[in-house]
Design a protein around this motif. Structure first.
Motif, mmCIF file in Angstrom:
data_model
loop_
_atom_site.group_PDB
_atom_site.id
_atom_site.type_symbol
_atom_site.label_atom_id
_atom_site.label_comp_id
_atom_site.label_asym_id
_atom_site.label_seq_id
_atom_site.Cartn_x
_atom_site.Cartn_y
_atom_site.Cartn_z
ATOM 1 N N ALA A 37 26.035 46.459 13.183
ATOM 2 C CA ALA A 37 25.845 47.651 14.013
ATOM 3 C C ALA A 37 26.028 48.920 13.185
ATOM 4 O O ALA A 37 25.254 49.884 13.319
ATOM 5 C CB ALA A 37 26.821 47.632 15.186
ATOM 6 N N THR A 38 27.049 48.949 12.313
ATOM 7 C CA THR A 38 27.260 50.116 11.470
ATOM 8 C C THR A 38 26.063 50.337 10.551
ATOM 9 O O THR A 38 25.570 51.458 10.380
ATOM 10 C CB THR A 38 28.528 49.941 10.599
ATOM 11 O OG1 THR A 38 29.614 49.592 11.431
ATOM 12 C CG2 THR A 38 28.844 51.214 9.839
ATOM 13 N N VAL B 213 31.168 55.385 18.681
ATOM 14 C CA VAL B 213 30.856 54.824 19.998
ATOM 15 C C VAL B 213 29.606 53.944 19.919
ATOM 16 O O VAL B 213 29.571 52.827 20.439
ATOM 17 C CB VAL B 213 30.649 55.962 21.038
ATOM 18 C CG1 VAL B 213 30.056 55.403 22.335
ATOM 19 C CG2 VAL B 213 31.969 56.656 21.311
ATOM 20 N N ALA B 214 28.581 54.440 19.234
ATOM 21 C CA ALA B 214 27.350 53.660 19.105
ATOM 22 C C ALA B 214 27.606 52.345 18.378
ATOM 23 O O ALA B 214 27.061 51.296 18.753
ATOM 24 C CB ALA B 214 26.287 54.484 18.366
ATOM 25 N N LEU C 212 19.624 50.847 17.875
ATOM 26 C CA LEU C 212 20.706 51.479 17.110
ATOM 27 C C LEU C 212 20.139 52.308 15.963
ATOM 28 O O LEU C 212 20.610 53.419 15.675
ATOM 29 C CB LEU C 212 21.666 50.414 16.558
ATOM 30 C CG LEU C 212 22.520 49.660 17.577
ATOM 31 C CD1 LEU C 212 23.303 48.544 16.898
ATOM 32 C CD2 LEU C 212 23.474 50.614 18.290
ATOM 33 N N ILE C 213 19.124 51.760 15.293
ATOM 34 C CA ILE C 213 18.474 52.502 14.205
ATOM 35 C C ILE C 213 17.909 53.816 14.739
ATOM 36 O O ILE C 213 18.108 54.890 14.155
ATOM 37 C CB ILE C 213 17.340 51.658 13.580
ATOM 38 C CG1 ILE C 213 17.913 50.475 12.807
ATOM 39 C CG2 ILE C 213 16.455 52.513 12.682
ATOM 40 C CD1 ILE C 213 16.865 49.476 12.351
ATOM 41 N N GLN C 214 17.203 53.724 15.884
ATOM 42 C CA GLN C 214 16.558 54.911 16.434
ATOM 43 C C GLN C 214 17.590 55.950 16.853
ATOM 44 O O GLN C 214 17.442 57.140 16.567
ATOM 45 C CB GLN C 214 15.676 54.508 17.625
ATOM 46 C CG GLN C 214 14.795 55.623 18.126
ATOM 47 C CD GLN C 214 13.838 56.115 17.053
ATOM 48 O OE1 GLN C 214 12.860 55.479 16.722
ATOM 49 N NE2 GLN C 214 14.144 57.259 16.470
ATOM 50 N N VAL C 215 18.663 55.482 17.487
ATOM 51 C CA VAL C 215 19.734 56.403 17.901
ATOM 52 C C VAL C 215 20.387 57.037 16.682
ATOM 53 O O VAL C 215 20.580 58.258 16.621
ATOM 54 C CB VAL C 215 20.780 55.643 18.757
ATOM 55 C CG1 VAL C 215 22.049 56.478 18.905
ATOM 56 C CG2 VAL C 215 20.198 55.301 20.109
ATOM 57 N N ALA D 109 27.880 46.688 18.482
ATOM 58 C CA ALA D 109 28.536 45.445 18.072
ATOM 59 C C ALA D 109 28.805 44.565 19.286
ATOM 60 O O ALA D 109 28.638 43.335 19.234
ATOM 61 C CB ALA D 109 29.834 45.763 17.335
ATOM 62 N N THR D 110 29.212 45.186 20.400
ATOM 63 C CA THR D 110 29.460 44.422 21.623
ATOM 64 C C THR D 110 28.193 43.705 22.080
ATOM 65 O O THR D 110 28.219 42.519 22.431
ATOM 66 C CB THR D 110 29.965 45.366 22.737
ATOM 67 O OG1 THR D 110 31.032 46.145 22.213
ATOM 68 C CG2 THR D 110 30.440 44.584 23.940
ATOM 69 N N LEU D 111 27.088 44.437 22.088
ATOM 70 C CA LEU D 111 25.827 43.827 22.501
ATOM 71 C C LEU D 111 25.434 42.687 21.564
ATOM 72 O O LEU D 111 24.936 41.647 22.002
ATOM 73 C CB LEU D 111 24.713 44.881 22.549
ATOM 74 C CG LEU D 111 24.824 45.914 23.678
ATOM 75 C CD1 LEU D 111 23.779 47.011 23.523
ATOM 76 C CD2 LEU D 111 24.687 45.227 25.041
ATOM 77 N N LEU D 112 25.656 42.902 20.261
ATOM 78 C CA LEU D 112 25.275 41.864 19.293
ATOM 79 C C LEU D 112 26.154 40.625 19.409
ATOM 80 O O LEU D 112 25.764 39.532 18.999
ATOM 81 C CB LEU D 112 25.346 42.418 17.861
ATOM 82 C CG LEU D 112 24.271 43.442 17.492
ATOM 83 C CD1 LEU D 112 24.525 44.013 16.104
ATOM 84 C CD2 LEU D 112 22.885 42.817 17.562
#
Ligand SMILES: [K+]
Ligand SMILES: [K+]
Lengths: 461, 461
Positions: free
Chosen positions: A66-67, A36-37, A95-98, A42-45
């Motif tokens: 994103a991955t 999901v993340a 994303l890194i923090q999550v 990826a959508t945001l990017l």
């Protein structure tokens, strides 16, 4: 009201084992969360606001980035510094923090559950009391990880930002942003950098390299160890076996890795050669710390000699501590196998480390994690090498880097065919979640064999 | 009068183990025998009568060639076809026969000793009766191995010689010599050939390739298995666990290896590409058989793609059967670890294969053999790569080929620096004697731990 009745062993025939199905769920839930993340990221990017006008990323490129961020790997197909706007870079940092927080939490909770279960087995305490990890434990773990994260990232941010202002003439706000991004990237062992050549411009600057290396090491040592250190720092004898192994193995790997890279690259004109002795040692040890598994580089990885690549492959494969942001098979897994081998060579029927016998089940778990990891890497490397123009040492390095979520690169990632990049994406996910969930899933599983077969001993070797 | 009193356990403190020193001797005696054979062989090869006038071999070249022959490896620094006179080639053939016979005998006797000891443990029979292997056993084993060797080498010689006369117009005596040399080289998994391009001229000739492949497979399956097959060929259910594992694993590896090389090289213009489909399959499967661990090549190994090299590395590392002329960690070692991993993944506390539980001691022995072998290969490969102009995939291939006594080469052996060739010599000796003596030494050793420590379970993965 939280009592969980223990299911009686089911009747079974020859070779049947009893396994409650619920044991696999935590891993599946987290895997779904990661996916999901990735999709969200990826959508945001892909939004126009994320990219500079230079190049509109393809879906594959966005998913790859994103991955790589969520799995805190740091391999890139696009230059983080020039491709993304500040908004895009904030997305990557988030994303890194999550991803880093997620995997630390997952591994720590699984480790907690595991130690409860082991205590249960050892002490013969009533099952219902200690069987599961309650909400209170989850809250304590989340808060603890949050505090450690905030403290380390905050301190690193301040040191880096100060240095950027004082020595590189950055404006305070920009310096703070640079400091924050690299602190987050370092603590979470992500390896993303806001400079196109990673940290190469700062190879000889200890005020940049040392805080980043420290954040990497602290992030890569694992929350269970940090927790135990903060609670009983002055009583090393009281530490758990896990903490002792992790600290000892990490120290050895840091020294050996740093010395290896420094010596192997000492005269290489494209890496350490041009630096003075102090610079060689700083940059060499920095490069020896990074395979555990941060992935920053202050010298050109692609220009290192092939022997350094092979040695780095080994360091990356071993990785960092359990319950940390680091990847790889984990230092405890490595040490368990090493000690088993050593005991076997000494003729000792028990594998002993720090005054404890390693449980046979742990030995088998370590073996399973290592063999599955090796098999995954071998299959991916052979597949990509057979169908690409790159040499197997370049491909092996990239594959190990992806699987161990290191992010060091000989430079071929961006040039790989799309389906090869797809394999790298899957390797990052498998390497991020595989050893963690596999190791604990194996350890947590109920086991009972109702009929034992006669023993056999084939000739070995 | 042959009674061996069993020593009482010595009193010991914490962690002390009891080990009689005599257990290491067989390995040391055989190692000394190998060194003597190498020195003698090298001396003979240095005689003027051994060399054609073209080039007078250096001492290093003679030692390398003799080691390669005695260890039945097949790596060469000089072209066997043009460097040596018929006398020199006879010396090499004799060294191959001595080395192959020696290692088969050693491994078979150690295996016999081991199975006696295991029976002793299982049946609780009086120690003095079955503890050691008597002269009668040695004679039976030597005669048995002699008969198998003579039959397989004789039959292969006749088929090859016939083919050389009928289809290649060789004179009968020359054809017989060619047949004998290649039969000896094939059965002993030595890989030496009397043609400068190994068997490349015969890539599509099944009358040459098939008998050689059969001799290689029979030689590489191991005397204990052959013995059991000749005795109870029609009662597969009565076969020992060792025989079942060896046959099954060998069959799987032959099919998988052959299919892998055939598919991976199908379109490579420098290897299988120019051949028709039948030729591709013959040559591809031939090249899939050779890593176990004969080392002939009918297509150019150096021209294979890098992915095929990596896959071949894996096949070479696994090697052949215990008590055979083949090298590598042995198929049983590989299968034991695979089954342990599989059982762990299935959640089965017992590792079961063909209706038998694998003894925990065997699991640890297999682990020790594999890890030590990997460590040896990694150290050698990293050392040579760091200090040579060759890429790590070329070096890795050569190092694995030497350690597993395969003899396949990407072509760099002759170009390596003298001290690198020295490393290769040591790898051939270590790889020839290491796994055999290590595996059985571990299995034969007495074990007794007087005080057991509390168990510990670090987090793995
Ligand atoms: K990383
Ligand atoms: K060979």
């Amino acid at each position: 009201s939280t009592r969980t009745p223990v299911a009686p062993p089911r009747p079974g025939g020859r070779g049947q084992t009893y396994r409650p199905g619920a044991r696999r769920r935590p891993g599946q839930i987290v895997a779904a969360g990661f996916v999901v993340a990735v999709v969200l990221g990826a959508t945001l990017l892909l939004l126009p606001a994320a990219s500079t006008t230079a190049h509109r990323p393809t879906i594959l490129e966005a998913v790859f980035t994103a991955t790589s961020a969520v799995c805190v790997t740091g391999l890139t197909v696009l230059d983080t510094a020039t491709q993304w706007t500040t908004f895009g870079q904030v997305v990557i940092m988030a994303l890194i923090q999550v991803g880093g927080f997620g995997v630390m939490t997952l591994a720590s909770l699984l480790g907690l559950l595991l130690s409860r279960r082991l205590n249960l087995q050892t002490r013969m305490v009533s099952a219902s009391a200690t069987r599961s990890v309650g909400l209170g434990d989850v809250r304590t773990t989340l808060v603890g990880i949050g505090i450690v994260t905030a403290v380390v990232e905050g301190a690193t941010t301040l040191v880096l930002a100060g240095r950027y202002v004082v020595s590189y003439g950055e404006e305070p706000l920009r310096a703070l942003w640079l400091g924050l991004f690299h602190a987050v990237s370092a603590f979470n062992n992500a390896g993303f950098a806001l400079f196109s050549d990673s940290l190469s411009s700062f190879a000889t600057d200890p005020w940049i390299c040392v805080p980043i290396a420290v954040a990497v090491v602290v992030g890569g040592i694992g929350f269970p160890v940090i927790l135990e250190l903060t609670r009983s720092r002055r009583r090393p004898k009281s530490w758990s076996l896990h903490t002792k192994i992790t600290l000892a193995a990490s120290a050895v790997l840091l020294v050996v890795g740093g010395a290896f890279v420094t010596i192997a690259e000492w005269t290489n004109p494209a890496t350490l050669g041009p630096l003075d002795a102090r610079g060689k040692i700083l940059a060499g040890f920095f490069q020896g710390v990074m395979p555990r598994t941060a992935g920053f580089n202050s010298v050109d990885t692609g220009a290192m000699n092939n022997g350094t690549w092979l040695g780095t492959d080994v360091l990356m494969f071993i990785g960092g501590g359990s319950g940390s942001t680091a990847g790889g098979i984990k230092v405890t897994t490595f040490m368990v196998l090493f000690v088993v081998m050593w005991a076997e060579l000494r003729g000792d029927p028990d594998s002993v480390l720090f005054g404890r016998r390693l449980a046979p089940a742990v030995q088998r778990q370590a073996l399973a994690v290592v063999l599955l990891s090796m098999a995954t890497i071998a299959v991916a490397a052979i597949t990509i090498t057979s169908t690409s123009p790159f040499t197997s040492d370049e491909v092996l390095f990239e594959v190990v880097s992806a699987f161990a979520t290191v992010g060091l690169s000989t430079g071929i990632t961006a040039e790989l065919a799309p389906w090869h990049q797809g394999i790298i994406i899957m390797l990052m996910l498998a390497g991020r979640l595989g050893p963690v969930t596999l190791g604990t899933a194996l350890a947590l599983r109920e086991r009972q064999r109702l009929i034992r077969l006669p023993e056999g001993s084939p000739i070995v070797g």
